[in-house]
Design an enzyme around this catalytic site. Structure first.
Site, short mmCIF file in Angstrom:
data_model
loop_
_atom_site.label_atom_id
_atom_site.label_comp_id
_atom_site.label_asym_id
_atom_site.label_seq_id
_atom_site.Cartn_x
_atom_site.Cartn_y
_atom_site.Cartn_z
N TYR A 179 -1.96 -0.42 11.00
CA TYR A 179 -2.07 -1.10 9.70
C TYR A 179 -0.86 -0.77 8.82
O TYR A 179 -0.18 -1.66 8.30
CB TYR A 179 -3.37 -0.69 8.98
CG TYR A 179 -3.36 -1.01 7.50
CD1 TYR A 179 -3.38 -2.33 7.06
CD2 TYR A 179 -3.33 0.01 6.54
CE1 TYR A 179 -3.36 -2.63 5.70
CE2 TYR A 179 -3.32 -0.28 5.19
CZ TYR A 179 -3.32 -1.61 4.77
OH TYR A 179 -3.30 -1.90 3.42
N LYS A 237 2.12 -3.24 7.39
CA LYS A 237 2.41 -3.42 5.97
C LYS A 237 3.87 -3.02 5.68
O LYS A 237 4.55 -3.67 4.89
CB LYS A 237 1.45 -2.61 5.10
CG LYS A 237 0.02 -3.10 5.09
CD LYS A 237 -0.17 -4.49 4.49
CE LYS A 237 0.05 -4.56 3.01
NZ LYS A 237 -0.33 -5.89 2.45
N THR A 252 0.83 -1.21 0.00
CA THR A 252 0.00 0.00 0.00
C THR A 252 0.86 1.26 0.00
O THR A 252 2.00 1.25 0.46
CB THR A 252 -0.89 -0.02 1.26
OG1 THR A 252 -1.53 1.24 1.40
CG2 THR A 252 -0.08 -0.27 2.53
N ASP A 253 0.24 2.37 -0.42
CA ASP A 253 0.94 3.67 -0.34
C ASP A 253 0.99 4.19 1.10
O ASP A 253 1.74 5.13 1.39
CB ASP A 253 0.26 4.70 -1.25
CG ASP A 253 -1.20 4.98 -0.92
OD1 ASP A 253 -1.74 4.35 0.02
OD2 ASP A 253 -1.81 5.82 -1.61
N GLU A 254 0.21 3.57 2.01
CA GLU A 254 0.16 4.10 3.38
C GLU A 254 1.50 3.95 4.10
O GLU A 254 1.73 4.60 5.13
CB GLU A 254 -0.94 3.41 4.18
CG GLU A 254 -2.30 3.59 3.55
CD GLU A 254 -3.46 3.56 4.53
OE1 GLU A 254 -3.23 3.54 5.75
OE2 GLU A 254 -4.60 3.58 4.06
P1 NAD Z 1 -9.62 -7.32 2.14
O1 NAD Z 1 -9.60 -7.00 3.60
O2 NAD Z 1 -10.84 -7.04 1.35
O3 NAD Z 1 -9.28 -8.87 1.92
C1 NAD Z 1 -8.27 -9.54 2.63
C2 NAD Z 1 -8.40 -11.04 2.37
O4 NAD Z 1 -7.34 -11.71 3.07
C3 NAD Z 1 -9.72 -11.63 2.88
O5 NAD Z 1 -10.26 -12.51 1.92
C4 NAD Z 1 -9.31 -12.38 4.13
O6 NAD Z 1 -10.14 -13.50 4.41
C5 NAD Z 1 -7.89 -12.81 3.77
N1 NAD Z 1 -7.04 -13.05 4.96
C6 NAD Z 1 -6.91 -12.23 6.04
N2 NAD Z 1 -6.07 -12.79 6.92
C7 NAD Z 1 -5.63 -13.97 6.37
C8 NAD Z 1 -4.74 -14.97 6.80
N3 NAD Z 1 -4.10 -14.90 7.97
N4 NAD Z 1 -4.51 -16.04 5.98
C9 NAD Z 1 -5.17 -16.11 4.78
N5 NAD Z 1 -6.05 -15.20 4.34
C10 NAD Z 1 -6.27 -14.14 5.12
O7 NAD Z 1 -8.36 -6.58 1.54
P2 NAD Z 1 -8.18 -5.84 0.13
O8 NAD Z 1 -8.71 -4.48 0.23
O9 NAD Z 1 -8.63 -6.74 -0.95
O10 NAD Z 1 -6.59 -5.73 0.09
C11 NAD Z 1 -5.80 -6.78 -0.44
C12 NAD Z 1 -4.32 -6.40 -0.31
O11 NAD Z 1 -4.08 -5.20 -1.03
C13 NAD Z 1 -3.89 -6.15 1.12
O12 NAD Z 1 -2.58 -6.66 1.27
C14 NAD Z 1 -3.87 -4.63 1.24
O13 NAD Z 1 -2.92 -4.21 2.18
C15 NAD Z 1 -3.49 -4.23 -0.16
N6 NAD Z 1 -3.99 -2.91 -0.62
C16 NAD Z 1 -5.32 -2.59 -0.50
C17 NAD Z 1 -5.77 -1.37 -1.00
C18 NAD Z 1 -7.23 -0.97 -0.92
O14 NAD Z 1 -7.56 0.16 -1.23
N7 NAD Z 1 -8.14 -1.85 -0.54
C19 NAD Z 1 -4.87 -0.48 -1.59
C20 NAD Z 1 -3.53 -0.83 -1.68
C21 NAD Z 1 -3.10 -2.06 -1.21
O1 DAU Z 2 -4.19 4.00 0.48
C1 DAU Z 2 -4.40 2.62 0.37
C2 DAU Z 2 -5.26 2.13 1.50
O2 DAU Z 2 -6.60 2.58 1.24
C3 DAU Z 2 -5.23 0.62 1.68
O3 DAU Z 2 -3.94 0.22 2.03
C4 DAU Z 2 -6.23 0.18 2.77
O4 DAU Z 2 -6.26 -1.23 2.85
C5 DAU Z 2 -7.61 0.70 2.38
O5 DAU Z 2 -8.53 0.36 3.40
C6 DAU Z 2 -7.57 2.21 2.18
O6 DAU Z 2 -7.32 2.89 3.44
P1 DAU Z 2 -8.11 4.21 3.87
O7 DAU Z 2 -8.01 4.35 5.33
O8 DAU Z 2 -7.70 5.37 3.03
O9 DAU Z 2 -9.61 3.77 3.40
P2 DAU Z 2 -11.04 4.00 4.04
O10 DAU Z 2 -12.05 3.61 3.01
O11 DAU Z 2 -11.15 3.39 5.40
O12 DAU Z 2 -11.10 5.57 4.22
C7 DAU Z 2 -10.96 6.46 3.11
C8 DAU Z 2 -10.98 7.88 3.63
O13 DAU Z 2 -12.30 8.15 4.12
C9 DAU Z 2 -10.06 8.11 4.82
O14 DAU Z 2 -9.54 9.43 4.74
C10 DAU Z 2 -10.97 7.99 6.04
C11 DAU Z 2 -12.29 8.51 5.52
N1 DAU Z 2 -13.51 7.89 6.12
C12 DAU Z 2 -13.60 6.54 6.19
C13 DAU Z 2 -14.72 5.94 6.73
C14 DAU Z 2 -14.81 4.43 6.84
C15 DAU Z 2 -14.55 8.70 6.52
O15 DAU Z 2 -14.48 9.95 6.41
N2 DAU Z 2 -15.68 8.12 7.04
C16 DAU Z 2 -15.79 6.78 7.18
O16 DAU Z 2 -16.84 6.30 7.71
#
Ligand code: NAD
Ligand code: DAU
Length: 362
Positions: free
Chosen positions: A164, A168, A138-140
């Protein structure tokens, strides 16, 4: 010994991005695929119902932290690559209960890397050269940006701010070390915020779509001016496929949508789309449901990705515009109420209650 075929081991393939990736790979007539997923609250095997009976697809419910299981899967399926999505992924949950993040993201990734190293070391030269461990991150990990700072590049120093992000970052460092110390062909991707079908509705975009539809308050943290760089999930999957095929071992690639938006602008855009697609005669516009609530502790102000490296080296760039991608996403949630109902279980309701009950309205 060589890899026996073209099999890919995916971890976390039942989550949001993982399911989109599995579907895109299977639907493009790709390789055999083994999906190792623990099915935590965020994982849903039903996302993959359309490929469940495909002979190329194998689902294994299990933990990436289970060394014996991982070793046996590698021995049995002899994959040419591991694409590692599995993680605890929600920042707010990492603030309430960080332990699972360290367990899965740090220790789980360590176990996977270690078992991959043992498997890889026993491959013949051709198998070793072709093998890839693609670590999805992630970019975080880069922390937060001021309004005029340049976007995160691959050389931006790590400065994670949430449990988180720190977990990562820890996994990224381990992945890097396994390349430098052992030569394991690791490639890491650091991506910005994804949105699209199958995202669990505790994250901002699906939560706001569903609350708007149901006439519930739309919780915006703080002043709503935090900025995220949004990428349609299918573009992320396409980038991962490019990196899997042509990324250079030991390198990292930043992936982003070139679509910075303030949260409040995302929320109002969703309100307008729901008003358009589900008009309610005589009712107030959904924008009136917006409720500013207590901020997330340590809330990063701005993320932005400089994706020039992956564009230059691998020819990838996002295909979807934010406005068209958001429209597709809103439509998907409106048309898939069965999926929505199936994931909003008791555990989901408990989380929503816990996260928002404690947030005072501003
Ligand atoms: P998600 O939370 O939707 O899915 C995570 C999956 O991993 C689920 O299916 C869960 O059951 C599985 N999992 C969790 N713990 C596990 C374990 N111990 N063993 C096996 N499986 C397990 O996550 P996502 O949003 O699809 O993100 C996927 C990946 O991409 C993550 O590594 C996250 O850090 C990264 N990422 C997410 C975003 C985003 O915006 N969602 C952005 C950048 C990077
Ligand atoms: O940047 C990549 C990341 O983006 C991934 O690594 C994470 O897995 C993914 O969950 C996401 O993280 P964020 O914290 O940015 O996503 P989230 O959807 O939780 O929140 C997006 C923005 O919205 C953040 O600034 C917090 C805000 N927010 C979120 C929720 C859930 C609100 O204002 N209200 C809310 O109820």
């Amino acid at each position: 010994m060589g890899t026996s075929n073209d099999t890919i081991l995916v971890t976390g393939g039942a989550g949001f991005i993982g399911s989109n990736f599995v579907l895109s790979l299977m639907n493009s007539g790709g390789a055999a695929l083994v999906n190792l997923d623990l099915l935590t609250y965020a994982g849903n095997a039903a996302n993959l119902a359309s490929v469940a009976n495909d002979p190329r697809y194998t689902f294994v419910r299990g933990d990436i932290g289970d060394a014996e299981l991982v070793a046996s899967l590698l021995r049995k399926h002899r994959p040419r690559a591991i694409v590692h999505f599995a993680a605890e992924s929600h920042v707010d949950r990492s603030i309430v209960s960080p332990e699972a993040f360290v367990r899965t993201n740090v220790l789980g990734t360590f176990t996977l890397l270690e078992q991959a190293r043992v498997y890889w070391a026993e491959l013949d030269e051709t198998g070793r050269a072709a093998f890839r461990f693609l670590h999805v991150s992630t970019d975080e990990v880069y922390g937060t940006l001021g309004p005029n700072d340049p976007a995160f590049s691959e050389t931006t120093p790590y400065a994670p701010n949430s449990p988180y992000a720190a977990s990562k970052a820890g996994s990224d460092h381990l992945a890097r070390a396994y390349f430098h110390t052992f030569g394991l062909p690791v490639v890491t991707t650091n991506c910005s915020n994804n949105y699209g079908p199958f995202q669990f509705p505790e994250k901002l975009i699906p939560l706001v779509i569903l609350n708007a539809l149901e006439g519930k308050p739309l919780p915006v943290y703080g002043d709503g001016k935090n900025v995220r760089d949004w990428l349609f999930v299918e573009d992320h999957c396409a980038a991962i496929r490019r990196v899997l095929e042509s990324g250079r071992p030991g390198e990292t690639y930043n992936i982003g949508g070139n679509s910075e938006r303030a949260n409040i602008d995302v929320v109002t855009a969703i309100c307008d789309l729901v008003d358009e697609m589900r008009p309610q005669a005589g009712a107030a516009p959904r924008r009136e449901l917006i409720t500013y609530v207590q901020d997330r502790p340590g809330h990063d102000r701005r993320y932005a990705i400089d994706a020039r490296k992956i564009t230059r080296e691998l020819g990838w760039k996002p295909a979807e515009q934010f406005e068209t991608g958001l429209r597709k996403t809103v439509r998907w949630y409106l048309e898939n109420s069965e999926w929505v109902n199936s994931v909003r279980t008791g555990a989901y309701r408990e989380w929503i209650e816990k996260n928002y009950a404690e947030r005072a309205e501003l």
